[in-house]
Design an enzyme around this catalytic site. Structure first.
Site, PDB file in Angstrom:
ATOM      1  N   GLU A 199      64.383  17.968 119.213  1.00 52.14           N
ATOM      2  CA  GLU A 199      65.599  17.150 118.652  1.00 52.14           C
ATOM      3  C   GLU A 199      66.323  17.887 117.713  1.00 52.14           C
ATOM      4  O   GLU A 199      67.551  17.668 117.475  1.00 52.14           O
ATOM      5  CB  GLU A 199      64.885  15.955 118.096  1.00 52.14           C
ATOM      6  CG  GLU A 199      64.455  14.857 119.258  1.00 52.14           C
ATOM      7  CD  GLU A 199      65.381  14.793 120.211  1.00 52.14           C
ATOM      8  OE1 GLU A 199      66.586  14.430 119.988  1.00 52.14           O
ATOM      9  OE2 GLU A 199      65.067  14.428 121.357  1.00 52.14           O
ATOM     10  N   ASP A 246      79.220  21.612 110.459  1.00 56.74           N
ATOM     11  CA  ASP A 246      79.796  21.309 109.179  1.00 56.74           C
ATOM     12  C   ASP A 246      78.771  20.153 108.537  1.00 56.74           C
ATOM     13  O   ASP A 246      79.179  19.321 107.653  1.00 56.74           O
ATOM     14  CB  ASP A 246      80.953  21.060 108.985  1.00 56.74           C
ATOM     15  CG  ASP A 246      81.547  19.887 110.179  1.00 56.74           C
ATOM     16  OD1 ASP A 246      80.869  19.239 110.619  1.00 56.74           O
ATOM     17  OD2 ASP A 246      82.873  19.551 110.110  1.00 56.74           O
ATOM     18  N   HIS A 264      74.848  19.513 118.918  1.00 54.60           N
ATOM     19  CA  HIS A 264      75.537  18.330 118.763  1.00 54.60           C
ATOM     20  C   HIS A 264      76.476  18.393 117.535  1.00 54.60           C
ATOM     21  O   HIS A 264      77.739  17.656 117.567  1.00 54.60           O
ATOM     22  CB  HIS A 264      74.836  16.929 118.760  1.00 54.60           C
ATOM     23  CG  HIS A 264      74.427  16.733 120.220  1.00 54.60           C
ATOM     24  ND1 HIS A 264      74.861  15.554 120.947  1.00 54.60           N
ATOM     25  CD2 HIS A 264      73.695  17.407 121.278  1.00 54.60           C
ATOM     26  CE1 HIS A 264      74.286  15.486 121.986  1.00 54.60           C
ATOM     27  NE2 HIS A 264      73.466  16.754 122.148  1.00 54.60           N
ATOM     28  N   GLU A 324      58.332  17.127 119.827  1.00 55.56           N
ATOM     29  CA  GLU A 324      59.568  16.423 119.955  1.00 55.56           C
ATOM     30  C   GLU A 324      60.494  16.594 118.666  1.00 55.56           C
ATOM     31  O   GLU A 324      61.759  16.710 118.958  1.00 55.56           O
ATOM     32  CB  GLU A 324      59.185  15.021 119.893  1.00 55.56           C
ATOM     33  CG  GLU A 324      60.348  14.061 119.784  1.00 55.56           C
ATOM     34  CD  GLU A 324      60.095  12.541 119.953  1.00 55.56           C
ATOM     35  OE1 GLU A 324      60.801  11.751 120.510  1.00 55.56           O
ATOM     36  OE2 GLU A 324      59.055  12.083 119.047  1.00 55.56           O
ATOM     37  N   GLY A 337      83.151  21.949 113.202  1.00 50.67           N
ATOM     38  CA  GLY A 337      82.108  22.662 113.932  1.00 50.67           C
ATOM     39  C   GLY A 337      80.717  22.289 113.250  1.00 50.67           C
ATOM     40  O   GLY A 337      80.448  21.307 113.003  1.00 50.67           O
TER      41      GLY A 337
END
EC number: 1.11.1.13
Length: 362
Positions: free
Chosen positions: A64, A92, A71, A60, A90
């Site tokens: 993630e 960062d 993301h 997991e 971006g």
């Protein structure tokens, strides 16, 4: 005279190449690196393998951590910036630095958990948050059999502002919207979008259907193989949980969830043939994902401003087994979407119909 000049030129090039490839001994007395800056990463790698990734599992936290790399990095929009508003930086680290803002974006539902798990490790290192997020994702993926060794860069400065909302694609977005978002973020082609979605071969959903957390997107979420691209082409017949959830469509197997966006990209004329091309092509899924990840992981930065430390990533375990149809499925269950190339012929696993177990929490 010309021959002597040629020999001199060759000698200069040889010396230059030797200088470029000369390795430095790291202070730990064990490792060497092409750049001394990379030396500290070996200890960070070993630390998070032991304490974040449970001793080197493809579980997991790996899923993630890989999700978090995307993301964070995709939070950049030159289109927004052209209006005079900050368009995001971006890769960062803003998703963690401004977690109280960005984790409230709908598309980032659930990333607060891995942000919280990574936070103590960031504090224990001298890495920027921006670098750590991308590094942790690459380290984690190296635990997954069949995965490529992903590139690592350091030198990203940390964010000073949060990324704008709605820069992360949602599973209920249209193919038009998804392709446009990727093109805006970094000039990604439709083929590169498909390549990045290879990440779903080691992924699960916790919040699409909250009643069944940890539901995988394919039947082998602990292996970086091509099953995701096979199983998204199978006819959907059921919902693994409650059904009727935004961004979810019917899947072919008990215990497997299918995102609307994955289903539509697998069947859209712009992406269907590229999608199908990954089926039973382990070399392609490795090379294409590695190249697309390299492009994604430096969004908002020029590669020349960063230092590559990819040598720190260990070689992932080799893939065992072959691409196959899940038990209980036949080639008649394939929904052919590529108009120019037949779907590869696959045999099914023996035994009763496949039922996929959820990814266990850490």
């Amino acid at each position: 005279m010309a021959f002597k000049q040629l020999l001199t030129a060759i000698s200069i090039v040889s010396v230059a190449n030797a200088a470029l490839t000369r390795r430095v001994a790291c202070p730990d007395g064990v490792n060497t690196a092409t750049n001394a800056v990379c030396c500290s990463l070996f200890a960070v790698r070993d630390l998070i393998q032991d304490q974040l990734f449970d001793g080197g599992e493809c579980g997991e936290e790996v899923h993630e951590s890989l999700r978090l790399t995307f993301h964070d990095a995709i939070g950049i929009s030159p289109t927004i910036a052209s209006t005079g508003v900050f368009g995001g930086g971006g890769a960062d680290g803003s998703i963690a630095i401004f977690a109280e803002i960005e984790t409230n974006f709908h598309a980032n539902n659930g990333v607060d958990e891995i942000i919280g798990e990574q936070a103590p490790f960031i504090q224990m290192t001298n890495m920027t948050t921006a670098d750590f997020i991308q590094f942790a994702g690459a380290v984690g993926v190296s635990n997954c059999p069949g995965a490529p060794a992903l590139p690592v860069f350091v030198g990203r400065p940390d964010a000073t502002q949060p990324a704008p909302d709605k820069t992360v694609p949602e599973p209920f977005d249209t193919v038009d919207s998804i392709l446009a978002r990727f093109a805006d973020a970094g000039g990604f082609s439709s083929a590169e979008v498909v390549a990045l979605l290879a990440s779903h071969t080691i992924a699960a959903a916790d919040h699409v259907d909250p009643s069944i957390p940890g539901t995988p997107f394919d039947s082998t979420p602990e292996i970086f193989d091509t099953q995701f691209f096979i199983e998204t082409q199978l006819r959907g017949i059921l919902f693994p949980g409650t059904g009727g959830n935004q961004g979810e469509v019917e899947s072919p197997l008990h215990g497997e969830i299918r995102l609307q966006s994955d289903s539509e990209l697998a069947r859209d004329s712009r992406t269907a043939c590229e999608w199908q091309s990954f089926v039973n092509n382990q070399a392609k899924i490795q090379s294409a994902f590695k190249a697309a990840f390299r492009k994604m992981t430096i969004l908002g930065h020029s590669e020349s401003s960063l230092i590559e430390c990819s040598e720190v990533i260990q070689t992932p375990p080799a893939l065992e087994g072959n691409a196959h149809l899940p038990a209980g499925q036949t080639m008649n269950d394939i929904e052919q979407a590529c108009a120019t190339t037949p779907f590869p012929s696959l045999s099914a696993d023996p035994g009763p119909a496949t039922s996929v177990a959820p990814v266990p929490p850490s």
